[in-house]
Design an enzyme around this catalytic site. Structure first.
Site, PDB file in Angstrom:
ATOM      1  N   SER A 144       0.856  -1.189   0.000  1.00 51.77           N
ATOM      2  CA  SER A 144       0.000   0.000   0.000  1.00 51.77           C
ATOM      3  C   SER A 144       0.890   1.236   0.000  1.00 51.77           C
ATOM      4  O   SER A 144       2.089   1.154   0.328  1.00 51.77           O
ATOM      5  CB  SER A 144      -0.881  -0.010   1.261  1.00 51.77           C
ATOM      6  N   TYR A 157      -3.767  -0.870  10.080  1.00 57.99           N
ATOM      7  CA  TYR A 157      -3.556  -1.059   8.640  1.00 57.99           C
ATOM      8  C   TYR A 157      -2.169  -0.572   8.234  1.00 57.99           C
ATOM      9  O   TYR A 157      -1.450  -1.259   7.497  1.00 57.99           O
ATOM     10  CB  TYR A 157      -4.641  -0.299   7.873  1.00 57.99           C
TER      11      TYR A 157
END
Length: 252
Positions: A144, A157
């Site tokens: 990410s 996350y």
């Protein structure tokens, strides 16, 4: 040159294949020639299966929560039973919990790490043993932009995706000499369920779009090409790389 990207005869596993990025990756691999084991949790994978088969490839569906480590061995076993080998593993499944860090529940933290990190390591370990034994294989992790940035209200996350980038490099260091390439794709701001809250926030959505040189949110289709590349012979000398697919976000 086209044969470098040909996946005919390859067998792949894609987690989180029922929708979004995972669905696009699975279909892309099939269109390049691969048979695909589709791993999904609560989201049905019938549409993905139909489109894989429409591309002329085999599709096998396994319903499993990758956050449950007791289910992971069954995924690898199912792929070996169906295809006799595993050439490609795409660790795509992921979840996100949005809460300010001061209020972030430990249960949310643990759930995110179980799916986004622990499953990536454990499934890579299981499949990696098979790939090492056969002397070849491609593992593609989904990282990410938050593998490099801090994000807002997503501490679990962010921590998990930083760790995925590091794990990608660690596995590449050990397995490149054994014929196994381990790389990652770092999507930017993609139009998926995970970013729906951001896209519905007019201020935050505008701020994000203003920073993306391409001037748009990414789509699930933007992931197919990079996944085919990293799964194919075209990337045989790439090891431990984290490939940005972000419309230019990281260069602005």
């Amino acid at each position: 040159m086209r044969e470098l990207f040909d996946l005919t005869g390859r067998a792949a596993i894609v987690t989180g294949a029922g929708r979004g990025l995972g669905q696009a990756i699975a279909i892309g691999l099939a269109e390049a020639g691969a048979d695909v084991l589709l791993v999904t949790n609560s989201t049905p994978a019938e549409e993905t299966k139909r489109r894989v088969e429409a591309a002329g490839r085999r599709a096998v569906t396994v319903q499993a929560d990758v956050g449950d480590r007791d289910r992971l061995a069954g995924i690898a076993d199912a792929a070996l039973a169906a295809f006799g080998k595993i050439d490609v593993l795409v660790n795509n499944a992921g979840i996100i919990r949005r809460t300010p860090a001061a209020e972030h529940a430990y249960a949310d933290w643990q759930d995110v790490l179980d799916v986004n990190l622990n499953a990536v390591f454990l499934l890579s370990q299981l499949v990696g043993k098979t790939m090492i034994a056969q002397g070849s294989g491609k593992i593609i992790n989904v990282a990410s932009m938050l593998s490099f940035q801090g994000g807002i209200n997503v501490p679990g996350y962010t921590a998990s995706k930083h760790a995925v980038a590091g794990l990608t490099k660690a596995l590449a260091n050990e397995w490149a000499s054994k014929g196994v390439q381990v790389n990652a794709i770092a999507p930017g701001y993609m139009s998926t369920d995970n970013t729906e809250a951001l896209r519905q926030d007019p201020v935050r959505s505008r701020q994000i779009l203003e920073r993306i040189p391409a001037g748009r949110w990414g789509s699930d289709q933007d992931m197919a090409g990079p996944a085919i590349f990293l799964a194919s012979r075209a990337s045989d000398y790439m090891n431990g790389h984290v490939l940005f697919v972000d419309g230019g976000w990281m260069v602005r």
